[in-house]
Structures are given as C-alpha cells and as structure tokens.
Design a protein around this motif. Structure first.
Motif, PDB file in Angstrom:
ATOM      1  N   THR A  76      17.759  18.540  50.538  1.00 24.10           N
ATOM      2  CA  THR A  76      17.064  19.635  51.212  1.00 24.10           C
ATOM      3  C   THR A  76      15.629  19.261  51.564  1.00 24.10           C
ATOM      4  O   THR A  76      15.109  19.738  52.553  1.00 24.10           O
ATOM      5  N   PRO A 126      17.487  16.727  55.638  1.00 26.95           N
ATOM      6  CA  PRO A 126      18.243  17.927  56.020  1.00 26.95           C
ATOM      7  C   PRO A 126      19.305  17.656  57.074  1.00 26.95           C
ATOM      8  O   PRO A 126      20.187  18.475  57.261  1.00 26.95           O
ATOM      9  N   ILE A 185      23.029  17.965  55.852  1.00 26.63           N
ATOM     10  CA  ILE A 185      23.712  19.214  55.538  1.00 26.63           C
ATOM     11  C   ILE A 185      24.192  19.833  56.845  1.00 26.63           C
ATOM     12  O   ILE A 185      23.428  19.910  57.798  1.00 26.63           O
ATOM     13  N   LEU A 240      24.844  22.276  59.763  1.00 20.58           N
ATOM     14  CA  LEU A 240      23.847  23.219  60.261  1.00 20.58           C
ATOM     15  C   LEU A 240      23.973  24.605  59.655  1.00 20.58           C
ATOM     16  O   LEU A 240      22.991  25.169  59.169  1.00 20.58           O
ATOM     17  N   ALA A 241      25.201  25.133  59.650  1.00 19.49           N
ATOM     18  CA  ALA A 241      25.363  26.516  59.200  1.00 19.49           C
ATOM     19  C   ALA A 241      24.942  26.657  57.739  1.00 19.49           C
ATOM     20  O   ALA A 241      24.204  27.565  57.365  1.00 19.49           O
ATOM     21  N   LEU A 242      25.385  25.693  56.940  1.00 15.26           N
ATOM     22  CA  LEU A 242      25.035  25.715  55.523  1.00 15.26           C
ATOM     23  C   LEU A 242      23.532  25.606  55.351  1.00 15.26           C
ATOM     24  O   LEU A 242      22.907  26.328  54.558  1.00 15.26           O
ATOM     25  N   MET A 243      22.950  24.722  56.150  1.00 12.94           N
ATOM     26  CA  MET A 243      21.531  24.493  55.984  1.00 12.94           C
ATOM     27  C   MET A 243      20.721  25.704  56.384  1.00 12.94           C
ATOM     28  O   MET A 243      19.720  26.030  55.747  1.00 12.94           O
ATOM     29  N   LEU A 244      21.178  26.386  57.437  1.00 14.53           N
ATOM     30  CA  LEU A 244      20.427  27.568  57.856  1.00 14.53           C
ATOM     31  C   LEU A 244      20.483  28.632  56.781  1.00 14.53           C
ATOM     32  O   LEU A 244      19.503  29.338  56.538  1.00 14.53           O
ATOM     33  N   ILE A 246      20.797  28.080  53.551  1.00 13.48           N
ATOM     34  CA  ILE A 246      19.897  27.644  52.480  1.00 13.48           C
ATOM     35  C   ILE A 246      18.458  27.929  52.875  1.00 13.48           C
ATOM     36  O   ILE A 246      17.661  28.483  52.114  1.00 13.48           O
ATOM     37  N   SER A 247      18.168  27.568  54.113  1.00 17.01           N
ATOM     38  CA  SER A 247      16.810  27.757  54.603  1.00 17.01           C
ATOM     39  C   SER A 247      16.428  29.234  54.564  1.00 17.01           C
ATOM     40  O   SER A 247      15.326  29.600  54.159  1.00 17.01           O
ATOM     41  N   ALA A 248      17.382  30.075  54.978  1.00 15.12           N
ATOM     42  CA  ALA A 248      17.102  31.513  54.976  1.00 15.12           C
ATOM     43  C   ALA A 248      16.856  32.015  53.567  1.00 15.12           C
ATOM     44  O   ALA A 248      15.951  32.812  53.326  1.00 15.12           O
ATOM     45  N   SER A 249      17.642  31.505  52.609  1.00 14.60           N
ATOM     46  CA  SER A 249      17.469  32.012  51.251  1.00 14.60           C
ATOM     47  C   SER A 249      16.195  31.470  50.623  1.00 14.60           C
ATOM     48  O   SER A 249      15.727  31.988  49.628  1.00 14.60           O
ATOM     49  N   ARG A 250      15.641  30.441  51.198  1.00 11.71           N
ATOM     50  CA  ARG A 250      14.402  29.912  50.643  1.00 11.71           C
ATOM     51  C   ARG A 250      13.168  30.557  51.235  1.00 11.71           C
ATOM     52  O   ARG A 250      12.046  30.295  50.786  1.00 11.71           O
ATOM     53  N   GLU A 251      13.361  31.395  52.259  1.00 11.57           N
ATOM     54  CA  GLU A 251      12.200  32.047  52.863  1.00 11.57           C
ATOM     55  C   GLU A 251      11.427  32.821  51.814  1.00 11.57           C
ATOM     56  O   GLU A 251      11.995  33.642  51.088  1.00 11.57           O
TER      57      GLU A 251
END
Lengths: 366, 387, 510
Positions: free
Chosen positions: C340, C344, C347, C349-353, C355-360
């Motif tokens: 991560t 990046p 990973i 794309l969908a999974l990464m987005l 993860i990214s969203a949950s890290r906001e």
C-alpha cells in the motif's frame, strides 16, 4: 563444509536463470529478431561446450582452485598473473552486476531511494551468508531459491499463454539469416560462460569427479528458460517492442492480467528473482574473497570477506549510469572476456594440463 | 568479529529508520484512471486526466449515489506530454500515480493530425502499464468522454474499457497498436468511442463503442469503419473471438452467435499479381430464426449454412474492398501473411506495400457451422407466417 | 557438606556458598582448588563428612543425620526400640513414603523380629548416599550393630494423573500425555516400544536440585556420533538447578542467540516414540512433562502427531496449508504495508480504491497503524494466556473485537488493518508447535519495519536474512532445513508432505 554435486546444480541453475530472464533476451532480439530463440538455443550449445571444457580442466585439478592450479601449470609468476587477472575480472563483473541490479530495482520499485542503500543491503546479506556458512550456505540457499524461481517462472509462462500471438514468430530464419543468429547467440553464451566459477569451486565439492551431469544440466535448463522466454516475449510484444524494452521478461509479466485480479505480477517475480541474483553475487563474493586470499597467501580467507565486500560495494558506486553499465556487457564482456577468459584460457589450461600430466606417465611407462 | 556484526546491525537499523524515500501513503496518491488528449484551438496539445476521488467512491458505494462523483477531471494544455503531467500535478493536492491508468482517449482531430509524438511516454514510464486501452473519440473531444457519468462505474474511462472488452477486444489495444506500428505488412487500427446522443429514457450520456479507426504508417488517422464492418475487419485480422451476426436470407432473418472464430490466409505471388485467399471459420448457435427452415433437420440446415456463408463472404469481401479502395491501408495484416509465406519476395514488396495493397486480389470464403439450434428446433407453430 | 547445609533455612545468605561447596564436591578441577584456600576449613569439614561411613552405633548415625537435616521439618526420624533393647532408626520423608508399606516393615521387625527380611533392600555404607536417597523419597533403616543402612524404596507421592496433553491435542491418536513424574513417563514410552534396544540412560544434574533425567534412544537406530555429541554437551553442563527440560535445552542447544528452537519439545509419548524410532534422541527430565527431542528440523515443528494417523493425502494438503499459513503469519502485515505504501500498482484498482477510501482521515501512517494493532494483538494474546481458561478466551476475543471495532468506528484505524491483523493471528495459531510459532511472531515486527521503510525490497532482504540464518543453523549436526536444503532422500516422504506408509520403508539407521 563441502557441497554435493546436486547442490552445485541448484547453485548454478539459480544464478544462470537470473541472467537468462533478465539481461540476455532483449539484446538477442535486437540482433536476431524473431529468430532470437534459435540464437538462444545455439548459445545453450556453446555454453554446454564451454562448461565441458571447464569441467575437464576441473577434473584434472579437483583439489585445487584456479589460482592454485594456474600456478602449478604455469609456474609461480605467470600462474599468479593469470589468477590475478581472473580475480580482477570477477571483481569487475560482480561490481557491474551489483550496479545493474540496484539500478534495476530502483527503476522498477522505487524512484527516489538512493542507489547505495539498495546496494548496501545486498552487500550486507552477501557478507552475512559468507561469514555464517560460506559456500555451503550459498548452496543450501539456492536449493530453496532455485525451485521457487523455477516454479515462479513456469507460472508466469502459463498465465501469459492467453496473450500470445503465435504468428509473430514467423517467418523463421528468413528475416535474420545465419550471421545475425550466430551473432545474437554470443550474448547469452557469454552469460552462460559464467559457469567458469566452477574452476574456483571444485575443492569444495564433495564428489568432484562426477560433475558433468549436474553442471551440464545446470546450463541446459537456464538456456531452455531463455528460449521459452524469448519465444514468449516475441509472441507477446513482437520484435520491435521486444527489443526496445530493457527488461522484456518483466514487462511481459506485468502484461499478464488474469481474472482481472492477478495483475502486475512483476513485483512478485522480482521478489523471488532478487534471491537468485543474491545467489549469484554471494558466489562471486565467495570466489573473490577466497581467490584473493589464496593469491595473497592469507590463510584465513574469512578476513577477506569484509574487505572484498567493501571493494565491490565501492566499485559498484563508481560508474555513471545504467546505459554505461549495460555497455559493459556489450563492450567488455562479449568482445574481451568471453574469448579470453571463458574460451581461450580454459582451453590452454586443458592442453597444458594434458601435456604436463601425461609426461610423468610416459616416463613411468618407459 | 562480533563487534563488526553488531555495527552492521546498527547500520542496517539506522538505514531503515532514516530511509523512507519512496514511502507514500495510499491516500496521498491521486490515481490517474484515464487520459484524454486533444488539440486545443491554438494548436497545442490538451491533456485531460480523470482522477479518482476515493472518498466519493466510498459514499457512492454505500448507496448515497448520484450526489457525489467518484472522480474529478482536470485538464492542462502545453506542448509536451510530460510537461502536461506536471501541470496536472500542480492542480492536485496528492501525488499523481499512473500505475492504474486504464485507457487513453484521443480526440479525432488530434488523431487525424498524427499521434507519433505522443506515443513514446506511454511505454517509457515504468509506472504505466502496457495493458491500456486506447481509443479515438469519434467526432469529439476526449475531454467530453471523461466527463460522462456512467451508472455502472464511477470512471467512464473504465466503462469504455469494459465495453470494448465485452463487444470487441479489450484492454490490449495499446499493445496491439504498438505491435502494428513496427511492422510493414499491417497498419494500426484503434477502437473508436462515441458519445451516444441522448434519447428520452436515458438520463445520462452513454458511451458507445462501435467503430474502428484506421491509421496509416505515420500514425495518422485516415478513416473509420463501423458496425458490422468493424467486426469483419477484426475477424480478418484474426483478433476477434466471437460475434453476433444477423443475416437476411431472403425468406426471413437468422441470427447467430458465432464463437471460436478463426481465419487463415493463403497468399500467392504470380509475377506482378498478388493474390490472397482469406478463409474464415466459426461455429455458431442459433439465436433467432424468422424463417420457416427447420434447422434441426440436416437437409434443411446445410443449405441454410451455405446461403449464410455466401452472404457473409460477400459482405467481408465488400469490406476489404472498401478499405482497399477508400483508404488504401492494410489494417487486416494481409501484408504480414505475404511476409510469412514468401519472406524473401517480401523484402522487395515491403517498402511499396501501401501502393500494392489496393491491387491485391483477395477472395473470401466463409465456413460457418451451426452447431446448436438453441432451445427449439423448428419455430413454434403459429409464430410468423403460416405456410 | 554439613556446614553447607547447616544454614539451609536461610537460603539467600548461604546460597552462593552452598553452590561453591557443592562444586567442590563434584568438580575436582583447577578452578576448585583456587577457591579452596578461601574455604579451606569448610572444605575439610565437608569432605570428612562426605567420607563419613555409617557407624555401627545408631546414636552416632542419628546425630550425624540430625545435623544434616537440621531444620528440615519434613524429615521424620523414627527410632524404634525392639524388645531386646536393640534399636532401629527409620529416616524418611513422610509425604514421599507409602505409609502402608512402612507399617508392614515396622511390624515385621517389631513383631516377627524378622530382621533378615530387610536384606532384600539395598545396603548403603556412606552417610552422604543415605542423605541423597532419603531426599529422593527412600526410607533409611539403621540397625544396631550394623555398619550400613538399608534403603527401602517405598516412594509414593501424590502426582497428576495422565491427562490429554492440552497443548498438543489430537483428534485421532492416543490421548495420553506426559506427567511430571519421570518413572511414569518412562513407562509410557516403554509401553510403546517393547524392545531391549530402547535404552534409558540415567543422569543427574543440578547440585542443589539433584534432578534426574534420562537420555533415551534406540541403539539400533541412533547414529553413534549423535549420541556422543549429546553426551559431550550434557557433560559440559554446570548448573546447580534443573527445574524443567527448558533449563537443559538452553545448555545444550547449538546457537543460543537464534530465535528458532533447535530442540523440539513435546508432551506426547507417541511423538517421542516415533522420533526415537526415527533415530532421534529424547531427553526426559524429572518434574517436567515436556520431553526434549533432538535433533530438531524446521519441518518437525510444522508436523502434528496426528499427521501420522490421518490419511496421507489429507495430511499432505494440511501440511502445505500450514506452511503457507506459517509464511503468512510472518509476512502478511509487512507485505500489506509494502504494497500500500510503495507499490500500489500491484493491487487491483477496485480493491485499492476501497482501501484508499477506508484510509481517508486516518491519522497514522500505515506502518505505525499496523505496528500498533499488531502490538495490541500480541498484548491481548499474552494477557489471555495467563488468565483462567474460562475468562481468558472470552477476554481476548471480545477485547480484539471491541478494540478493533471501536478503533475503526472512531476513525483511528482503517478497517483493512484490522483484517490483516486478524488474518495474521489466525495464521499464527496454525502452528502445531508452540515454540516454533514464537520466532514467527517475533520476526513479524522487524519485517514490518523493513517493509514500511523499503517496500518489498526491504521485505525481500529481510526474508533473505532469515533464510540465510535458517540454512546455516544446525541442530546437533543436522541442518535445520533438512531434507529440503540440503535436499535429502526423504524429501517426498515426510517433510512437506507425507507419503503413504506402504511406500515408505521404515526409517533405518543412517
């Protein structure tokens, strides 16, 4: 701390494969176009031949390293000179490989991380394995890394099958011609010639009389891998993209997209592949430190490990950029090292050793 | 020895602690999903980026929908692509990341001017991937395409790829274009997208992928074929895997789903005359049968197959003719077939291929087999005409 | 010796001295002679006492023993006067003696005056020996006019019943586990291998604890070099206490600084028997239910006892699974962090987005976040281990859930981290051997740092260092990774996978 001959097989397999999927494919395609695979197959044959010579030499001097038997064949000073030139060459090769390796890692995995950090970590691991277990540990390490690497490569080949355009490999022969094919084969042959380190390793091999099968097999499999890699690369990217890509195998692996989930696998392959480059560099460190110690008459070779590692590290930081380093293969390795150190001198060793050892026999008989 | 070891460990530890040159949190990246390239009014290149906004992605995922877009679209204009990238970066609070770019849209105007200059950076940057789809936007600007809001996916750039995959080729388009550029006996072709005109039912604008742009040697777009013809082009090129086809037999229409499509080309050089025999094969499943033919009966099915083959062959031949006459570009790769079969003569032909191609005599045979008649054999009595 | 033990009630003050004194008694090295000058006087006294023989006069014996056992409340002196005025003295420890048998003897002596009956017992002439035997639970019987003592072994003490080994439970296979009693343990092994070539060599170590331990091996199977090496290392032990087999392990293992266990321990007699049959050596220490098995290989730690009882295809699959889980338990967090924060593009794309969203809006960098949660998890596990069984598991599970859930809800920790930590936890429970799971638990943290600061390259280098350590590690001359590196002929038989026994000949002497 002797290694068995099958350990030697895994060691050589690992360190040769790292090269055949990494550096040799793209220059060969550039020269031999879609017939690169023929070139690579021929280079495999050349590699086998060259290795055969090494083994014949080694068999006659099973208890000696190159540095020692060169002295016993040519007298103290000429022998030392030959030994020293080999060691110098190995120093330059290992520094070069370390340098290309760190540049490659930097290019693919990082952007801003300084080169010396990447190289330093590698050197630290190399020194550690040499201190902790010497050649025996390297052999065991490659017994783990080698099969892993093979499996990884075969999996990537399998996953890439759906991307292939078989017609791209045609027409065979017509576009390149015999000369280009032969010229292309020298690239990989010179890399396969790295099996000359066996001449430094024979005293550490338990059953050094029966090296032929494992050593030749350790050349066969990497050249087969190189052939398949080149076929795959050509069928995936064609000759014109294939020859411009600097590291076509990794680009090919990156191209794999399986089930929309397994993508950009190159980092994983690299993860395993780092191990095999490590085996290569660690073996070089071993023969360099051991050879230097023998050359200088130092009894305890372990002291040399640290010094040699430091020298290789320093050397690897000297050259300017990646292109300059890849040129090393093109400008130094293929035109000079290959004919002199890999083909020429070993044949001379063999002839001289045949003459010298035959003499007393003749005398005894008469 | 121990002390040296300890020193090494200490050094390593400091290395790890001091070193985080490339570390970047995942939410400090701006994921660049799609690129659009256009020519602006003053002749400069205009680059538009579709950038993911993960927060918006999350809320739409939770069902809030509609209100917030999962992406933003940013454009910049300038002369070099990398310079444009920098300009895009200047407009973003996060570091742009190209590793997940899925598609590139080129405005038709730019495509007709030629795209040689912009291709290099798609392959050079090690972050980008070769597996990217590349489109020409039919009668439009790439920028407009990125602005489309699709209900299926927050990123119209991905929607276009999926659509392309579903009905044509998928995401290997960039590789295919690069592959074709370097060869003498084939000219590149690219899928085209267009923004379908809205009708009453549709709230949002919708992307349509139905044509193919044909390029010449210098990567300038010279023309397009659309619909059935574009599928035929790909079939002859050998990259099409399956298609739906509907034919008017004279007694009514028959629709087939054809899969495992194959092509084989034989070539022949007789003096100055170049001949190519294209053979297309496929096996099919009947989807619709508006004729009275009972396809479950062999004696009725075989004539139907023959008839279909003849019709299809005529259509394909017409398409090839159209490309030969109208554009003069060998998008089929007939030249490569000559290359393979006559590698030595080809060396003389390769540089004149653009002149020669229109004169190649091409004959087409089609062999479609009906393997599966669907759920029923004959039509249910009472539907259609009563005989 | 007597003077050494004289202050037994105040061990803190006399402990050190006592140790030294006992060292004298055992080691007659140059080391001892140096200090001999300092404690010369004491030494003479002790030596004399050690040499002391059992006197014909009971009184003398009584006094001597009384002196030795001064302030030892558990030692019972029981003088008996026979009708003919001859005296008998019994010395024993009440709690360690079977009182019924004792009464039989007494009645035999008193009533039937059948003193010859005592001849069945061992006769001991040295006082020191008497003391040692009594301390081990023997009963010393002194008779008037005889210059020796009879030592009756009437040992009986309360001990734990044979239970199912709780740490190495098996679905299929025997349910017996070792107990703390040496004799019971030996009998458990002997019952499985009824052959005279199974040898139990008895040793003793620890000058204060005088603990017995047994080196077990099968003469036909074991390599003589291995036995010699074991013997050599056991000789070199110098300690005054041996309370558990773990003490012994630390003294005889190859590399004490290694994280990896080089000697296997088990509670299962069947595992011990199988290992003995494979030519390994077992060390059973009195008072410890954990038997040491050596040499140990890495793969032995990944094998459970029931692997040999279940059907082999299933077992091979499970072993593969265990290996994968073992690797995961070590690498999962570091690889997550490396991917991560460094790569990046790996990973999808969908999974990464997502993860990214949950890290906001998460305040910590991913490395710190993972480190925190991993530490928390280790803490919970450690806490749960020591709590009573009923509360323990509940606390750890509920704790993890509450902390994880609450931290995610509050936006301190991103949800994927909780999943990663939980996954790591599950993976680390899959080890059949608790002691092999420990290095993996520990190595997770340096690897996490390496991954957090140098990405996958850092992880690769870290893994490389671990592998280098493993390939250079040896346990009693056996390479730790054998038969994988170096490849041995048993590679397919019983390491990664297990072949059907029909196709695998029983292990022979190598």
């Amino acid at each position: 701390m002797k290694i068995s001959r099958w350990q030697l097989f895994w060691m050589f397999l690992t360190l040769e494969i790292s090269m055949s999927v990494w550096l040799t494919v793209s220059p060969t395609i550039a020269i031999a176009k879609q017939d690169a695979w023929i070139s690579l197959a021929i280079s495999g044959v050349i590699g086998l031949f060259v290795t055969l010579i090494f083994i014949l030499v080694c068999r006659r001097h099973a208890s000696q390293t190159l540095v020692e038997f060169a002295q016993s064949l040519f007298g103290k000073w000429i022998g030392r000179l030959i030994g020293a030139s080999y060691i110098l060459m190995w120093f330059s090769v290992s520094a070069d490989i370390l340098r290309i390796f760190s540049l490659f890692i930097k290019q693919y995995l990082f952007h801003d991380t300084p080169l010396w950090v990447i190289a330093f970590l590698m050197i630290a691991a190399m020194a550690y394995i040499n201190y902790a277990g010497s050649v025996e540990a390297i052999a065991r390490f490659s017994e783990l890394a080698g099969p892993l690497l093979l499996i990884g490569i075969v999996i990537t080949f399998g996953l890439n099958l759906s991307n292939l355009h078989p017609s791209l490999i045609l027409p065979v022969y017509a576009d390149s011609g015999a000369f280009s094919i032969l010229k292309g084969s020298f690239v990989n042959a010179s890399f396969l010639g790295e099996s000359m380190m066996i001449m430094m390793l024979t005293p550490f091999i338990a059953d050094s009389k029966q090296l032929l099968k494992p050593a030749l097999l350790a050349i066969c499999i990497p050249s087969a891998v190189a052939v398949v890699t080149s076929v795959m690369v050509i069928m995936t990217f064609g000759t014109n993209i294939g020859s411009t890509l600097v590291f076509p195998y990794f680009s090919m692996v990156r191209f794999i997209n399986y089930l929309e989930f397994i993508q950009n696998m190159d980092v994983w392959v690299m993860f395993i592949w780092i191990f095999s480059v490590f085996v290569k560099l660690a073996s070089y460190l071993f023969i360099n430190s051991h050879g230097t110690a023998q050359l200088l008459g130092i009894k305890n070779g372990r002291i040399m490990i640290g010094i040699v590692a430091a020298i290789i590290f320093a050397l690897s930081l000297v050259p300017a950029n990646k292109i300059g380093m890849l040129d090393y293969a093109k400008l130094v390795w293929i035109p000079y090292i290959f004919p002199i150190f890999i083909v020429g001198l070993p044949i001379i060793f063999l002839i001289v050793s045949l003459i010298k050892t035959n003499d007393p026999h003749v005398k005894k008989a008469t | 020895m121990k002390r040296i070891g300890a020193l090494m460990v200490l050094l390593l530890v400091t290395l790890f602690i001091a070193g985080c040159w490339d570390r970047n949190e995942i939410n400090d990246y701006a994921f660049w999903i799609g690129t659009a390239l256009d020519v602006s009014e003053n002749g400069k290149i205009e680059k538009t980026a579709q950038i993911a906004v993960p927060a918006g992605f999350k809320s739409s995922g939770e069902g809030a929908g509609g209100g917030q877009r999962g992406n933003i679209v940013i454009s910049a204009s300038g002369s070099s692509i990398v310079d444009l990238e920098q300009q895009v970066q200047d407009k973003l609070p996060r570091k742009i990341f190209l590793g997940h770019r899925r598609s590139i849209f080129i405005g038709e105007k730019l495509a007709r001017q030629g795209i040689v200059k912009i291709m290099d950076q798609f392959t050079r940057n090690t972050d980008t991937r070769m597996r990217t789809d590349i489109f020409v936007v039919n009668n439009g600007e790439g920028r407009d395409l990125l602005n489309i809001n699709s209900p299926f996916n927050p990123f119209s750039a991905i929607v276009a790829v999926d659509q392309d995959r579903f009905c044509r080729l998928g995401d290997t388009a960039l590789r295919d274009v690069l592959l074709d550029v370097g060869r003498d006996g084939i000219r590149p072709s690219m899928p085209m997208v267009e923004i379908a005109p809205k009708n009453k039912q549709e709230k949002n604008e919708i992307i349509e992928v139905k044509s193919v742009a044909i390029f010449n040697k210098h990567l300038q777009m010279v023309g397009e074929v659309s619909g059935r013809e574009s599928l035929e082009l790909f079939w002859v090129k050998g990259v099409l895997k399956n298609e739906f086809l509907t034919e008017e037999t004279g007694e009514g229409t028959v629709s087939l789903y054809e899969s495992s499509l194959k092509k084989s080309v034989r070539t022949e050089i007789k003096g100055n005359r170049l001949k190519a025999y294209v053979k297309l094969e496929g096996t099919g499943r009947v989807l619709e049968n508006n004729t009275d033919i009972d396809i479950s009966v062999s004696s009725e099915r075989i004539p139907l197959e023959r008839k279909l083959n003849a019709i299809k062959a005529k259509q394909v031949a017409a398409t090839i003719k159209k490309l030969q006459q109208q554009y003069g570009q060998d998008a089929f790769g007939i030249g490569e077939e000559f290359h393979r079969e006559h590698p030595y003569q080809w060396k003389k032909l390769r540089n004149r291929w653009d002149e020669l191609f229109p004169k190649v005599e091409i004959s087409v045979t089609v062999k479609l087999k009906i393997q599966n008649t669907g759920g029923i054999g004959k039509r249910v009595p009472g539907i259609g005409e009563r005989g | 010796m007597v003077s050494g033990l004289a202050h037994g009630q105040n061990p803190r003050m006399t402990g050190v001295r006592a140790v030294i004194l006992f060292d004298f008694a055992i080691i007659n090295g140059s080391h001892a002679t140096k200090i001999a000058d300092l404690f010369g006087k004491v030494r003479v006294e002790m030596e004399s006492n050690r040499q002391l023989d059992v006197n014909e006069c009971i009184r003398m014996n009584h006094d001597a023993l009384l002196h030795v056992f001064r302030n030892c409340a558990d030692i019972v002196f029981r003088p008996l006067r026979l009708t003919d005025d001859s005296e008998i003295l019994l010395v024993y420890i009440e709690e360690l003696t079977d009182s019924n048998k004792l009464e039989q003897i007494i009645s035999a002596c008193m009533i039937s005056r059948d003193l010859n009956r005592l001849a069945q017992y061992e006769s001991v002439t040295r006082i020191a020996e008497v003391v040692a035997k009594v301390l081990k639970g023997g009963t010393a019987i002194f008779l008037d006019g005889r210059p020796f003592a009879y030592l009756a072994d009437l040992t009986a003490f309360k001990q734990r019943a044979i239970n199912e080994p709780s740490n190495e439970a098996a679905i299929r296979g025997p349910r017996e586990g070792f107990t703390e009693d040496l004799k019971t343990n030996l009998s458990l092994i002997r019952r499985r291998i009824s052959h005279p070539s199974l040898k139990f060599e008895k040793h003793q170590a620890g000058e204060l604890t005088n603990t017995e331990f047994v080196v077990a091996y099968i003469e036909e199977q074991v390599k003589p070099e291995l036995l010699q090496e074991v013997g050599r290392r056991l000789q070199a032990i110098s300690t005054n206490q041996l309370l558990d087999s773990g003490y012994l392990e630390e003294f005889i293992e190859d590399k004490s600084l290694s994280l990896f266990p080089q000697i296997q321990n088990t509670e299962r007699p069947d595992t011990v028997s199988a290992s003995l049959l494979a030519g390994r050596v077992a060390i059973i220490v009195d008072g410890s239910p954990n038997v040491l098995l050596l040499p140990m290989t890495f793969w032995a730690g990944l094998q459970a006892a029931e692997d040999h009882y279940e059907r082999f295809i299933y077992v091979s699959a499970v072993r593969l699974l265990r290996l994968v889980l073992a690797i995961l338990s070590c690498l999962l967090p570091s690889v997550y962090v490396a991917l991560t924060t460094f790569h990046p593009q790996m990973i999808p794309l969908a999974l990464m987005l997502s993860i990214s969203a949950s890290r906001e809006g998460i305040p910590f960098p991913t490395v710190i976040e993972t480190l925190l949660m991993e530490l928390m998890f280790e803490g919970l596990r450690e806490a749960g281990l020591r709590l009573p069984k009923a509360i323990g598991s509940a606390v750890s599970i509920v704790g993890a859930l509450v902390i994880g859930e609450a931290a995610v809800q509050a936006g301190f920790i991103s949800a994927p981290i909780v999943m990663i930590v939980a996954g790591t936890g599950i993976a680390s429970f899959a080890f059949p051997s608790y002691s092999l799971a420990l290095p993996f638990r520990m190595l997770r943290f340096p690897l996490l740092l390496a991954g957090g600061f140098l990405g996958l390259y850092g992880v690769a280098i870290g893994v490389m260092f671990i592998i280098i350590h493993l390939v250079t590690l040896k346990s009693f001359g056996m390479p730790y990774l054998k038969p994988v590196a170096p490849i041995g002929k048993n590679f397919w038989k019983d390491a990664f996978m297990r072949m059907n026994k029909r196709f695998v000949p029983a292990p022979k002497k190598q």
